[in-house]
Design an enzyme around this catalytic site. Structure first.
Site, mmCIF file in Angstrom:
data_model
loop_
_atom_site.group_PDB
_atom_site.id
_atom_site.type_symbol
_atom_site.label_atom_id
_atom_site.label_comp_id
_atom_site.label_asym_id
_atom_site.label_seq_id
_atom_site.Cartn_x
_atom_site.Cartn_y
_atom_site.Cartn_z
ATOM 1 N N CYS A 275 10.458 -12.176 4.088
ATOM 2 C CA CYS A 275 11.556 -12.004 3.129
ATOM 3 C C CYS A 275 12.162 -13.315 2.643
ATOM 4 C CB CYS A 275 12.647 -11.157 3.771
ATOM 5 S SG CYS A 275 12.108 -9.471 4.041
HETATM 6 N N1 LIG Z 1 9.217 -6.629 7.036
HETATM 7 C C1 LIG Z 1 10.506 -6.776 6.812
HETATM 8 O O1 LIG Z 1 11.232 -7.213 7.684
HETATM 9 C C2 LIG Z 1 11.123 -6.400 5.474
HETATM 10 C C3 LIG Z 1 12.529 -6.338 5.414
HETATM 11 C C4 LIG Z 1 13.136 -5.965 4.220
HETATM 12 C C5 LIG Z 1 12.334 -5.710 3.108
HETATM 13 N N2 LIG Z 1 10.970 -5.803 3.173
HETATM 14 C C6 LIG Z 1 10.195 -5.505 1.960
HETATM 15 O O2 LIG Z 1 9.596 -4.227 2.113
HETATM 16 C C7 LIG Z 1 8.319 -4.212 1.477
HETATM 17 C C8 LIG Z 1 7.242 -3.806 2.470
HETATM 18 O O3 LIG Z 1 7.201 -4.795 3.493
HETATM 19 P P1 LIG Z 1 6.483 -4.560 4.882
HETATM 20 O O4 LIG Z 1 6.924 -5.682 5.751
HETATM 21 O O5 LIG Z 1 6.677 -3.172 5.343
HETATM 22 O O6 LIG Z 1 4.943 -4.770 4.454
HETATM 23 P P2 LIG Z 1 3.649 -4.408 5.330
HETATM 24 O O7 LIG Z 1 2.560 -5.281 4.803
HETATM 25 O O8 LIG Z 1 3.988 -4.401 6.780
HETATM 26 O O9 LIG Z 1 3.335 -2.906 4.936
HETATM 27 C C9 LIG Z 1 2.953 -2.504 3.669
HETATM 28 C C10 LIG Z 1 1.968 -1.342 3.795
HETATM 29 O O10 LIG Z 1 1.640 -0.883 2.497
HETATM 30 C C11 LIG Z 1 0.277 -0.530 2.478
HETATM 31 N N3 LIG Z 1 -0.163 -0.483 1.088
HETATM 32 C C12 LIG Z 1 -0.418 -1.506 0.247
HETATM 33 N N4 LIG Z 1 -0.752 -1.034 -0.969
HETATM 34 C C13 LIG Z 1 -0.693 0.323 -0.896
HETATM 35 C C14 LIG Z 1 -0.933 1.356 -1.814
HETATM 36 N N5 LIG Z 1 -1.258 1.115 -3.086
HETATM 37 N N6 LIG Z 1 -0.803 2.620 -1.367
HETATM 38 C C15 LIG Z 1 -0.461 2.889 -0.094
HETATM 39 N N7 LIG Z 1 -0.207 1.948 0.817
HETATM 40 C C16 LIG Z 1 -0.329 0.662 0.429
HETATM 41 C C17 LIG Z 1 -0.377 -1.587 3.341
HETATM 42 O O11 LIG Z 1 -1.632 -1.173 3.808
HETATM 43 C C18 LIG Z 1 0.653 -1.740 4.466
HETATM 44 O O12 LIG Z 1 0.395 -0.860 5.533
HETATM 45 C C19 LIG Z 1 8.120 -5.606 0.886
HETATM 46 O O13 LIG Z 1 8.540 -5.603 -0.441
HETATM 47 C C20 LIG Z 1 9.050 -6.458 1.714
HETATM 48 O O14 LIG Z 1 9.489 -7.602 1.003
HETATM 49 C C21 LIG Z 1 10.359 -6.123 4.350
#
Ligand SMILES: NC(=O)c1ccc[n+]([C@@H]2O[C@H](COP(=O)([O-])OP(=O)(O)OC[C@H]3O[C@@H](n4cnc5c(N)ncnc54)[C@H](O)[C@@H]3O)[C@@H](O)[C@H]2O)c1
Length: 438
Positions: A275
């Site tokens: 992030c």
């Molecule tokens: N990890 C954190 O601490 C956090 C905190 C706040 C916000 N975010 C935001 O949340 C969002 C997700 O982050 P995350 O950490 O969960 O990512 P991540 O990479 O852990 O998970 C994302 C998931 O989406 C899947 N994916 C990708 N394309 C896809 C599609 N077209 N259809 C279905 N599934 C698909 C991937 O396989 C993966 O499992 C990002 O925008 C991130 O900036 C993350």
């Protein structure tokens, strides 16, 4: 009964069938929390390994206890699939796909676009869609809305409902969770915001509804820019204190005794995680397209990205003091994760530090109790099996992540030389002859 009234009713009585697209650090906890609230939840991801684990009642995210997943899977309340056609039967869907940067530093919205295109084939009247992925203001309205409604004459706000709600999860944190951290929501229209609010209110304690999707998108970017800029400021304080021969940690502790008007941030080896290093750059990119330079973001980013190189300089100078060149010296990096007590390596400054040390000819090893091995951009390493043995034989130990599992007293007693980038040893102003602090 209108589509909206019907949707509100099934959301409030929790008979709505819900889905989460993207089951990562954000999506899996959300899916579990929705199942906790009594909804029938389908998780959708492209990665079959994750779906298989989920359907076997297992968790692959540290913060989500396997027991909680198993309970819901066994009760038939939670399941995973790679088949998007289930969306035909879904009333409410959250999208939690990644929003990384391209190699050029520009936003990579390809995951939102592809998830939206797939959803478009199944968008139907009476559906509510919430985007959770962090992104620049305007994405939900300008990019997602036309993509999910392409080829239909469904109207947002009457036929279906679209909103943005930023995730605030802080991995590894126990006190503030998906359930008790207030959640901001902004709709494409007021009705969109209302429907999304009613849905999330079933599972999350406090909902803060703002007037538009753009306000919700910008709220997340303010939060993360606030952290990035303050970390940049305190990192620059560390660089200035280094030149002045002042202990920055003592200065920060002293400043933090002020009961008002000061918030404590600590310096470190560089930003990490998915992030803070990335999200503000979505905002500065968007502003560039409007001919505006987001100066605080650019400057903080410059200071923060320079920190790994500064750490390497500290290691080099400390070895030099002992008549040793960095080239050929054994350097042990303690901690590879981007912050304490988690197993997440994404954007970790440890990767930059290890790479820079290797480029300069150091013999680098690492230890991390949470990351037994990693393979990142062609850099493949395994954590040393015997921590204290590795500490004893290293010419220099660089503490990069202050995991609480480490016995810092033992490490201090065993090491020849330590560069402490986190004040993990808490030596105070007196210091120690074998320790160099950031
Ligand atoms: N990890 C954190 O601490 C956090 C905190 C706040 C916000 N975010 C935001 O949340 C969002 C997700 O982050 P995350 O950490 O969960 O990512 P991540 O990479 O852990 O998970 C994302 C998931 O989406 C899947 N994916 C990708 N394309 C896809 C599609 N077209 N259809 C279905 N599934 C698909 C991937 O396989 C993966 O499992 C990002 O925008 C991130 O900036 C993350």
């Amino acid at each position: 009964m209108t589509l909206k009234q019907n949707l509100l009713e099934i959301l409030e009585n929790r008979t709505a069938r819900v889905a989460v697209i993207g089951l990562g650090y954000v999506g899996l906890p959300l899916a579990v929390v929705l199942a906790d609230a009594g909804f029938d939840v389908t998780g959708i991801d492209l990665v079959t390994e994750k779906i298989d684990l989920l359907n076997r009642g297992l968790s692959y995210i540290q913060d989500v206890p396997a027991e909680q997943v198993r309970k819901h899977v066994e009760a038939g309340r939670l399941r995973g699939t790679t088949d998007f056609s289930v969306l035909k039967e879904i009333d409410a869907v959250s999208i939690c796909v990644p929003t990384p940067l391209r190699k050029t530093g520009d936003p990579d919205l390809s995951f939102i676009v592809s998830a939206s295109e797939t959803l478009a084939a199944h968008l139907h009247p009476g559906m509510v869609v919430v985007l959770e992925s962090t992104t620049y203001p305007g994405t939900t309205r300008e990019l997602m809305l036309p993509t999910i409604s392409a080829g239909t004459d469904l109207k947002a706000g009457t036929d279906f409902f679209l909103a943005f709600s930023p995730e605030r999860v802080d991995p590894g944190r126990q006190d503030w969770t998906t359930v008790n951290t207030p959640k901001v929501i902004g709709g494409i229209t007021a009705d969109c915001g209302e429907v999304a609010t009613v849905w999330y209110r079933q599972a999350i304690e406090t909902i803060v509804t703002v007037r538009s999707a753009e306000s919700a998108e910008m709220t997340k970017l303010l939060e993360n820019t606030f952290r990035m800029v303050n970390i940049g400021l305190v990192n620059e304080m560390a660089l200035m204190c280094d030149r002045l021969g002042i202990d920055v940690w003592e200065v920060i502790e002293a400043a933090a005794t002020k009961p008002f008007g000061f918030m404590k941030f600590t310096p470190g080896p560089g930003l990490g995680g998915h992030c803070i290093p990335i999200d503000p750059l979505y905002l500065s990119w968007k502003l560039r397209s409007l001919n505006y330079t987001a100066r605080f973001i650019e400057l903080a980013s410059e200071v923060n990205t320079g920190m790994p190189r500064h750490v390497v300089t500290l290691v080099m100078d400390a070895l030099n003091e002992r008549g040793k060149p960095l080239k050929g010296s054994q350097v042990l990096v303690l901690g590879a994760a981007y912050k304490p007590d988690i197993d997440d390596l994404r954007e970790s400054p440890a990767l930059d530090i290890i790479t820079l040390l290797l480029e300069k000819g150091a013999l680098v090893e690492y230890h991390d109790p949470h990351i037994p091995h990693f393979d990142h951009d062609g850099l493949e390493m395994a954590s040393v099996p015997d921590l204290l043995e590795a500490v004893r034989t290293a010419d220099c130990v660089a503490i990069v992540t202050d995991h609480s599992a480490y016995e810092y007293g033992q490490i201090l007693d065993s090491a020849d030389l330590i560069v402490d980038t986190r004040n993990a040893l808490k030596l105070g102003a007196a210091g120690h002859p074998n320790v160099v602090k950031l």
